[in-house]
Design a protein around this motif. Structure first.
Motif, PDB file in Angstrom:
ATOM      1  N   ILE A 132       0.871  -1.210  -0.081  1.00  0.00           N
ATOM      2  CA  ILE A 132      -0.015   0.012   0.054  1.00  0.00           C
ATOM      3  C   ILE A 132       0.762   1.200   0.018  1.00  0.00           C
ATOM      4  O   ILE A 132       0.648   2.163  -0.818  1.00  0.00           O
ATOM      5  CB  ILE A 132      -1.008  -0.128   0.981  1.00  0.00           C
ATOM      6  N   THR A 133       1.945   1.274   0.778  1.00  0.00           N
ATOM      7  CA  THR A 133       2.801   2.312   0.879  1.00  0.00           C
ATOM      8  C   THR A 133       3.392   2.787  -0.173  1.00  0.00           C
ATOM      9  O   THR A 133       3.321   3.903  -0.773  1.00  0.00           O
ATOM     10  CB  THR A 133       3.828   2.168   2.029  1.00  0.00           C
ATOM     11  N   ALA A 134       3.941   1.361  -1.007  1.00  0.00           N
ATOM     12  CA  ALA A 134       4.671   1.825  -2.312  1.00  0.00           C
ATOM     13  C   ALA A 134       3.515   2.481  -3.434  1.00  0.00           C
ATOM     14  O   ALA A 134       3.932   2.985  -4.325  1.00  0.00           O
ATOM     15  CB  ALA A 134       5.335   0.514  -2.880  1.00  0.00           C
ATOM     16  N   ILE A 171       5.026  -0.987  13.018  1.00  0.00           N
ATOM     17  CA  ILE A 171       4.241  -0.097  11.899  1.00  0.00           C
ATOM     18  C   ILE A 171       4.871   0.469  10.849  1.00  0.00           C
ATOM     19  O   ILE A 171       4.466   0.550   9.659  1.00  0.00           O
ATOM     20  CB  ILE A 171       3.861   1.091  12.760  1.00  0.00           C
ATOM     21  N   GLY A 172       6.333   0.728  11.136  1.00  0.00           N
ATOM     22  CA  GLY A 172       6.996   1.263  10.062  1.00  0.00           C
ATOM     23  C   GLY A 172       6.962   2.840   9.979  1.00  0.00           C
ATOM     24  O   GLY A 172       6.969   3.418   8.948  1.00  0.00           O
ATOM     25  N   ASP A 173       6.995   3.539  11.284  1.00  0.00           N
ATOM     26  CA  ASP A 173       6.957   4.894  11.346  1.00  0.00           C
ATOM     27  C   ASP A 173       7.990   5.209  11.998  1.00  0.00           C
ATOM     28  O   ASP A 173       8.379   4.838  13.100  1.00  0.00           O
ATOM     29  CB  ASP A 173       5.431   5.102  12.098  1.00  0.00           C
ATOM     30  N   ILE A 226       9.185   4.739  16.023  1.00  0.00           N
ATOM     31  CA  ILE A 226      10.649   3.952  16.462  1.00  0.00           C
ATOM     32  C   ILE A 226      11.009   4.730  17.492  1.00  0.00           C
ATOM     33  O   ILE A 226      11.716   4.079  18.565  1.00  0.00           O
ATOM     34  CB  ILE A 226      11.512   3.933  15.145  1.00  0.00           C
ATOM     35  N   THR A 227      11.259   5.998  17.679  1.00  0.00           N
ATOM     36  CA  THR A 227      11.668   6.689  18.733  1.00  0.00           C
ATOM     37  C   THR A 227      10.899   6.432  19.972  1.00  0.00           C
ATOM     38  O   THR A 227      11.338   6.049  21.187  1.00  0.00           O
ATOM     39  CB  THR A 227      11.591   8.180  18.580  1.00  0.00           C
TER      40      THR A 227
END
Length: 291
Positions: free
Chosen positions: A54-56, A271-273, A277-278
Motif C-alpha cells: 500500500i505504501t509503495a 508499524i514502519g513509522d 521507532i523513537t
C-alpha cells in the motif's frame, strides 16, 4: 530419432495493474515472458496484502506496476541453470533472496543478500528487464515478486520450496509478515524467559512477534494499538495487556515505563513509522535485554 525439450512460452493471464500512484488497480491481461537463466515462473495460488504494498502504491513513481510480494504457488516452468526447483513443486516467494555465495549470505549476522537484496527499480536482478508487458509495453515488478498476477517470474533465489501438503491458502503469510515477526522475536532479539515485551502495532508482524515472545516464555507481552477491536484478537496470539494510546493523557512510553517499573526489556516497532521507532526505544529500560 531425436526429441526436443519443450521450451516455455509467453503466457497471457490476468493481473491487477497499478497505473499511477494512488490510482485504483485495474485487472488487465498481461503477457508474462518465460523464465530466463536462474529464474522460475510460478502459478500464483494465493497472495496476501502487506502494508508495504500500500505504501509503495501510494508513493512510488515507477508505473505501470504489479504489486504483491507475499505469495504461495506452483512452479510452472524453470529457466536454464535452475537445479533446485522442478515443475509442479510448491513454493513460497521471498522479496529478499539468497544467492548463497556473497558475504551477507554467508554471515550469521545478516540476511540482506548483496546480489538479490531488496529490489527497488521494478526490474529483474539479472538483466534489469521486466518479464511483464501489455501490448508490447513494459509493466514493472515490485520487490522482484509481483504476486498480484496469475503468473509471475522470480529469481530462483527468491523462492523457497515447501511441502505439497502445506495449505497454500494459509502459508503465503510466511513470505513476509509472519516470518518477519517470528524472526525478530526468535533470532534478532532472542527473547529471554520471564522478560517483558512491548509491541507497537498489532498487524500480522506485531501478532507474530507476540507469538514468538509467548513461545520464548515472556511473562508480560504488552500490545499497543489505536484500534480497540484488536484487543481480544491480540490476546489470542499471546498479548497479556493491551494499551490504546488514545485512552491515556500521558505519552504511551511513559505509561509503559510506569506500569513496568522502568521500561520493557524488549520493544518492537511493527508499524514502519520513524516517529514511532523513537517512542518504542523510549519504552525500554536501560538494560536492553535480559540474558
Amino acid at each position: 530419432m531425436s526429441t526436443s525439450i519443450k521450451q516455455p512460452q509467453v503466457i497471457t493471464c490476468k493481473a491487477a495493474v497499478a497505473w499511477g500512484a494512488g490510482q485504483p488497480l485495474v485487472v488487465e491481461e498481461v503477457e508474462v515472458n518465460p523464465p530466463q537463466p536462474e529464474e522460475i515462473r510460478i502459478k500464483v495460488v494465493c497472495t496476501s496484502l502487506c502494508r508495504s504494498d500500500i505504501t509503495a502504491w501510494e508513493t512510488q513513481a515507477i508505473f505501470p506496476r504489479i504489486f504483491g510480494h507475499e505469495a504461495s504457488g506452483i512452479v510452472e516452468s524453470v529457466g536454464p541453470g535452475v537445479t533446485e526447483f522442478n515443475e509442479g513443486e510448491h513454493v513460497l516467494t521471498v522479496f529478499i533472496g539468497e544467492c548463497k555465495t556473497c558475504r551477507q549470505c554467508k554471515s550469521d549476522k545478516s540476511n540482506t543478500c548483496e546480489v538479490l537484496g531488496l529490489e527497488r527499480r521494478g526490474v529483474m536482478h539479472s538483466d534489469q528487464q521486466t518479464r511483464f508487458s501489455i501490448k508490447g509495453k513494459p509493466v514493472y515488478h515490485y520487490c522482484a515478486v509481483s504476486s498480484f498476477s496469475e503468473y509471475t517470474v522470480v529469481h530462483s533465489g527468491c523462492a523457497v520450496k515447501v511441502s505439497s501438503i502445506a495449505p497454500l491458502e494459509k502459508i503465503c503469510l510466511l513470505s513476509c509478515g509472519l516470518s518477519a515477526g517470528l524472526g525478530a522475536a526468535w533470532n534478532v532479539a532472542d527473547i529471554s524467559k520471564g522478560s517483558t515485551v512491548v509491541i507497537f502495532g498489532l498487524g500480522t508482524v506485531g501478532l507474530s512477534v507476540a507469538q514468538g515472545a509467548k513461545a520464548r516464555g515472556a511473562s508480560r507481552i504488552i500490545g499497543v494499538d489505536t484500534n480497540p477491536e484488536k484487543c481480544e484478537k491480540a490476546k489470542a496470539f499471546g498479548v497479556t495487556e493491551f494499551l490504546n494510546p488514545n485512552d491515556n493523557n500521558e505519552p504511551v512510553q511513559q505509561v509503559i515505563k510506569r506500569i513496568t517499573d522502568g521500561g520493557a526489556d524488549y520493544s518492537f516497532e511493527c508499524i514502519g513509522d520513524t516517529g514511532m521507532i523513537t517512542t518504542a526505544l523510549q519504552s525500554c529500560c536501560d538494560v536492553r535485554s535480559i540474558k
